[in-house]
Design a protein around this motif. Structure first.
Motif, PDB file in Angstrom:
ATOM      1  N   GLY A 110      -0.062  22.981   7.791  1.00  0.00           N
ATOM      2  CA  GLY A 110       0.122  23.343   9.188  1.00  0.00           C
ATOM      3  C   GLY A 110       1.271  24.273   9.453  1.00  0.00           C
ATOM      4  O   GLY A 110       1.537  24.623  10.611  1.00  0.00           O
ATOM      5  N   ALA A 111       1.957  24.729   8.387  1.00  0.00           N
ATOM      6  CA  ALA A 111       3.106  25.617   8.588  1.00  0.00           C
ATOM      7  C   ALA A 111       2.696  27.028   8.990  1.00  0.00           C
ATOM      8  O   ALA A 111       3.510  27.779   9.525  1.00  0.00           O
ATOM      9  CB  ALA A 111       3.961  25.664   7.316  1.00  0.00           C
ATOM     10  N   GLU A 159       7.171  25.668  10.701  1.00  0.00           N
ATOM     11  CA  GLU A 159       6.847  25.754  12.127  1.00  0.00           C
ATOM     12  C   GLU A 159       6.695  27.201  12.579  1.00  0.00           C
ATOM     13  O   GLU A 159       7.173  27.598  13.646  1.00  0.00           O
ATOM     14  CB  GLU A 159       7.905  25.021  12.954  1.00  0.00           C
ATOM     15  CG  GLU A 159       7.932  23.523  12.687  1.00  0.00           C
ATOM     16  CD  GLU A 159       8.941  22.779  13.536  1.00  0.00           C
ATOM     17  OE1 GLU A 159       9.776  23.462  14.200  1.00  0.00           O
ATOM     18  OE2 GLU A 159       8.921  21.538  13.554  1.00  0.00           O
ATOM     19  N   GLY A 160       6.035  27.997  11.746  1.00  0.00           N
ATOM     20  CA  GLY A 160       5.702  29.362  12.126  1.00  0.00           C
ATOM     21  C   GLY A 160       6.777  30.395  11.909  1.00  0.00           C
ATOM     22  O   GLY A 160       6.608  31.554  12.274  1.00  0.00           O
ATOM     23  N   ARG A 161       7.899  29.998  11.310  1.00  0.00           N
ATOM     24  CA  ARG A 161       8.997  30.935  11.066  1.00  0.00           C
ATOM     25  C   ARG A 161       9.422  30.893   9.603  1.00  0.00           C
ATOM     26  O   ARG A 161       9.367  29.835   8.965  1.00  0.00           O
ATOM     27  CB  ARG A 161      10.215  30.604  11.934  1.00  0.00           C
ATOM     28  CG  ARG A 161       9.974  30.656  13.430  1.00  0.00           C
ATOM     29  CD  ARG A 161      11.265  30.355  14.172  1.00  0.00           C
ATOM     30  NE  ARG A 161      11.064  30.210  15.606  1.00  0.00           N
ATOM     31  CZ  ARG A 161      11.019  31.228  16.457  1.00  0.00           C
ATOM     32  NH1 ARG A 161      11.173  32.463  16.004  1.00  0.00           N
ATOM     33  NH2 ARG A 161      10.832  31.027  17.754  1.00  0.00           N
ATOM     34  N   ILE A 162       9.873  32.033   9.086  1.00  0.00           N
ATOM     35  CA  ILE A 162      10.486  32.060   7.765  1.00  0.00           C
ATOM     36  C   ILE A 162      11.934  31.607   7.924  1.00  0.00           C
ATOM     37  O   ILE A 162      12.734  32.263   8.583  1.00  0.00           O
ATOM     38  CB  ILE A 162      10.449  33.483   7.155  1.00  0.00           C
ATOM     39  CG1 ILE A 162       9.001  33.972   6.998  1.00  0.00           C
ATOM     40  CG2 ILE A 162      11.178  33.498   5.809  1.00  0.00           C
ATOM     41  CD1 ILE A 162       8.183  33.196   6.008  1.00  0.00           C
ATOM     42  N   VAL A 222       1.271  29.408  16.080  1.00  0.00           N
ATOM     43  CA  VAL A 222       1.192  29.164  14.639  1.00  0.00           C
ATOM     44  C   VAL A 222       2.195  30.021  13.883  1.00  0.00           C
ATOM     45  O   VAL A 222       2.887  29.542  12.989  1.00  0.00           O
ATOM     46  CB  VAL A 222      -0.242  29.431  14.132  1.00  0.00           C
ATOM     47  CG1 VAL A 222      -0.334  29.186  12.624  1.00  0.00           C
ATOM     48  CG2 VAL A 222      -1.236  28.545  14.877  1.00  0.00           C
ATOM     49  N   LEU A 223       2.282  31.304  14.233  1.00  0.00           N
ATOM     50  CA  LEU A 223       3.268  32.209  13.639  1.00  0.00           C
ATOM     51  C   LEU A 223       4.174  32.717  14.743  1.00  0.00           C
ATOM     52  O   LEU A 223       3.702  33.175  15.789  1.00  0.00           O
ATOM     53  CB  LEU A 223       2.578  33.380  12.930  1.00  0.00           C
ATOM     54  CG  LEU A 223       1.643  33.021  11.776  1.00  0.00           C
ATOM     55  CD1 LEU A 223       1.001  34.274  11.195  1.00  0.00           C
ATOM     56  CD2 LEU A 223       2.363  32.237  10.683  1.00  0.00           C
ATOM     57  N   ARG A 224       5.487  32.684  14.502  1.00  0.00           N
ATOM     58  CA  ARG A 224       6.447  32.998  15.555  1.00  0.00           C
ATOM     59  C   ARG A 224       7.419  34.094  15.145  1.00  0.00           C
ATOM     60  O   ARG A 224       8.624  33.934  15.221  1.00  0.00           O
ATOM     61  CB  ARG A 224       7.243  31.732  15.912  1.00  0.00           C
ATOM     62  CG  ARG A 224       6.384  30.532  16.246  1.00  0.00           C
ATOM     63  CD  ARG A 224       7.237  29.349  16.613  1.00  0.00           C
ATOM     64  NE  ARG A 224       6.447  28.185  16.958  1.00  0.00           N
ATOM     65  CZ  ARG A 224       6.821  27.251  17.815  1.00  0.00           C
ATOM     66  NH1 ARG A 224       7.997  27.330  18.410  1.00  0.00           N
ATOM     67  NH2 ARG A 224       6.043  26.222  18.060  1.00  0.00           N
ATOM     68  N   GLY A 225       6.890  35.204  14.675  1.00  0.00           N
ATOM     69  CA  GLY A 225       7.744  36.316  14.288  1.00  0.00           C
ATOM     70  C   GLY A 225       8.083  36.305  12.806  1.00  0.00           C
ATOM     71  O   GLY A 225       9.252  36.217  12.428  1.00  0.00           O
ATOM     72  N   VAL A 226       7.067  36.404  11.975  1.00  0.00           N
ATOM     73  CA  VAL A 226       7.245  36.332  10.525  1.00  0.00           C
ATOM     74  C   VAL A 226       7.581  37.712   9.959  1.00  0.00           C
ATOM     75  O   VAL A 226       6.920  38.704  10.266  1.00  0.00           O
ATOM     76  CB  VAL A 226       5.971  35.776   9.852  1.00  0.00           C
ATOM     77  CG1 VAL A 226       6.034  35.928   8.334  1.00  0.00           C
ATOM     78  CG2 VAL A 226       5.760  34.321  10.246  1.00  0.00           C
ATOM     79  N   ASP A 227       8.615  37.764   9.118  1.00  0.00           N
ATOM     80  CA  ASP A 227       9.009  38.976   8.389  1.00  0.00           C
ATOM     81  C   ASP A 227       8.913  38.693   6.891  1.00  0.00           C
ATOM     82  O   ASP A 227       9.434  37.679   6.418  1.00  0.00           O
ATOM     83  CB  ASP A 227      10.447  39.390   8.719  1.00  0.00           C
ATOM     84  CG  ASP A 227      10.631  39.794  10.168  1.00  0.00           C
ATOM     85  OD1 ASP A 227       9.633  40.172  10.805  1.00  0.00           O
ATOM     86  OD2 ASP A 227      11.771  39.713  10.661  1.00  0.00           O
ATOM     87  N   PHE A 232       5.100  36.431  -5.268  1.00  0.00           N
ATOM     88  CA  PHE A 232       5.818  35.987  -4.081  1.00  0.00           C
ATOM     89  C   PHE A 232       5.177  34.695  -3.610  1.00  0.00           C
ATOM     90  O   PHE A 232       3.971  34.640  -3.345  1.00  0.00           O
ATOM     91  CB  PHE A 232       5.740  37.052  -2.988  1.00  0.00           C
ATOM     92  CG  PHE A 232       6.620  36.790  -1.798  1.00  0.00           C
ATOM     93  CD1 PHE A 232       7.846  37.423  -1.670  1.00  0.00           C
ATOM     94  CD2 PHE A 232       6.222  35.912  -0.798  1.00  0.00           C
ATOM     95  CE1 PHE A 232       8.665  37.200  -0.577  1.00  0.00           C
ATOM     96  CE2 PHE A 232       7.029  35.668   0.305  1.00  0.00           C
ATOM     97  CZ  PHE A 232       8.258  36.311   0.410  1.00  0.00           C
ATOM     98  N   ALA A 233       5.960  33.639  -3.512  1.00  0.00           N
ATOM     99  CA  ALA A 233       5.441  32.342  -3.077  1.00  0.00           C
ATOM    100  C   ALA A 233       5.798  32.090  -1.627  1.00  0.00           C
ATOM    101  O   ALA A 233       6.969  32.156  -1.247  1.00  0.00           O
ATOM    102  CB  ALA A 233       5.996  31.222  -3.954  1.00  0.00           C
ATOM    103  N   LEU A 234       4.789  31.811  -0.829  1.00  0.00           N
ATOM    104  CA  LEU A 234       4.984  31.394   0.561  1.00  0.00           C
ATOM    105  C   LEU A 234       4.829  29.880   0.577  1.00  0.00           C
ATOM    106  O   LEU A 234       3.721  29.352   0.438  1.00  0.00           O
ATOM    107  CB  LEU A 234       3.953  32.078   1.457  1.00  0.00           C
ATOM    108  CG  LEU A 234       4.151  31.965   2.969  1.00  0.00           C
ATOM    109  CD1 LEU A 234       5.515  32.514   3.390  1.00  0.00           C
ATOM    110  CD2 LEU A 234       3.036  32.701   3.699  1.00  0.00           C
ATOM    111  N   LEU A 235       5.941  29.205   0.706  1.00  0.00           N
ATOM    112  CA  LEU A 235       6.004  27.756   0.541  1.00  0.00           C
ATOM    113  C   LEU A 235       6.093  27.086   1.905  1.00  0.00           C
ATOM    114  O   LEU A 235       6.863  27.517   2.769  1.00  0.00           O
ATOM    115  CB  LEU A 235       7.230  27.400  -0.302  1.00  0.00           C
ATOM    116  CG  LEU A 235       7.505  25.947  -0.645  1.00  0.00           C
ATOM    117  CD1 LEU A 235       6.404  25.389  -1.527  1.00  0.00           C
ATOM    118  CD2 LEU A 235       8.857  25.839  -1.344  1.00  0.00           C
ATOM    119  N   GLY A 236       5.311  26.035   2.091  1.00  0.00           N
ATOM    120  CA  GLY A 236       5.369  25.323   3.361  1.00  0.00           C
ATOM    121  C   GLY A 236       4.432  24.137   3.364  1.00  0.00           C
ATOM    122  O   GLY A 236       3.488  24.070   2.574  1.00  0.00           O
ATOM    123  N   SER A 237       4.679  23.209   4.252  1.00  0.00           N
ATOM    124  CA  SER A 237       3.831  22.023   4.362  1.00  0.00           C
ATOM    125  C   SER A 237       2.521  22.386   5.052  1.00  0.00           C
ATOM    126  O   SER A 237       2.344  23.495   5.560  1.00  0.00           O
ATOM    127  CB  SER A 237       4.563  20.927   5.135  1.00  0.00           C
ATOM    128  OG  SER A 237       4.925  21.405   6.425  1.00  0.00           O
TER     129      SER A 237
END
Length: 267
Positions: free
Chosen positions: A45-46, A213-216, A24-29, A38-43
């Motif tokens: 399931g992101a 897809e789990g990455r920024i 689900v998360l692949r190394g988020v910074d 701060f907005a975390l934007l994603g579809s």
């Protein structure tokens, strides 16, 4: 060495989380400055909600580190919880209670002095004083969401997480919530907002990160993100009103009470 007040409100490095074979998360910074939105934007399931759950100590990461208000979410979870408030995708108000009773209940649970005054101050701050004696079940969607956010601010947490706060709201209620979020940041509260609505991120955020897809895949201000694409060359533009401008012109000024504008009939 930076003090807690000098350090970023939220700092995330290499965050990973998997559910069996699903990464689900692949190394988020992430780095979120104090007093910013701060907005975390994603579809869907992101991984947005998973990230928020880790930052609010509801879920443990598989790898990586995260600090909120200077505290490590893995080793100082109690300190993190004292520093934050989390508002989920749906308003968590008790509909049997009045708006004021909801706020008083939360103030008592937080062992605050004079919970009645705390409730009255928040009702005033969120323009809910006149509705404070009514059951929350009678509130509109926007009022209920504002009450939900007000409940999150009991005790003045320095960091608040808003997980898709306008899901299911009508356009007018969304605008009410947007104004509330802007006022939070203006008072110094750090807001991390997750959303799948591009216009919401554009309206509110000081910085925007796109989680895919789990990455920024990108992180910057709106101006920085706009520079990623070449500007369009326009010879002549006739500005048409936006749907939001039309909506507010028709119902915003009087709350929809004046319906005698002849734009069509429902005969």
């Amino acid at each position: 060495m930076m003090t807690t007040q000098q350090a970023p409100a939220i700092q995330v490095r290499g965050l990973e989380k998997s559910y069996k074979e699903l990464r689900v998360l692949r190394g988020v910074d992430l780095t979120v400055a104090r007093g910013s939105i701060f907005a975390l934007l994603g579809s869907n399931g992101a991984g947005k909600t998973t990230a928020v759950k880790i930052l609010s100590t509801l879920l443990r990461a598989d790898a990586g580190t995260a600090r909120v208000n200077g505290f490590d979410v893995a080793t100082q979870a109690a300190d993190v919880r004292e520093s934050i408030s989390l508002t989920g995708q749906f308003a968590a108000v008790d509909e049997i209670l009045t708006g004021r009773e909801n706020l008083v209940l939360v103030a008592r649970l937080r062992h605050l002095e004079n919970p009645g005054k705390v409730a009255d101050d928040l009702l005033d701050r969120f323009s809910l004083t006149d509705a404070g004696g009514r059951k929350a079940s009678t509130y509109s969607g926007g009022m209920r969401r504002r009450l939900d956010i007000a409940m999150s601010l009991v005790g003045n947490p320095p960091v608040i997480f808003l997980d898709e706060p306008t899901t299911g709201l009508d356009p007018q209620a969304r605008i009410e919530v947007w104004q509330t979020v802007k006022e939070l940041a203006a008072r110094g509260t750090t807001v991390l907002l997750t959303t799948q609505y591009l216009d919401e991120a554009e309206q509110l955020a000081d910085r925007i990160a796109i989680l895919h897809e789990g990455r920024i895949i990108v992180d910057g201000t709106l101006a920085e993100l706009k520079r990623l694409l070449p500007p369009a060359k326009v010879e002549y533009v006739e500005k048409q009103p936006t749907l939001e401008e039309i909506f507010l012109a028709l119902v915003g000024a009087d709350g929809g009470k004046a319906h005698d504008r002849n734009i069509g009939t429902d005969a």
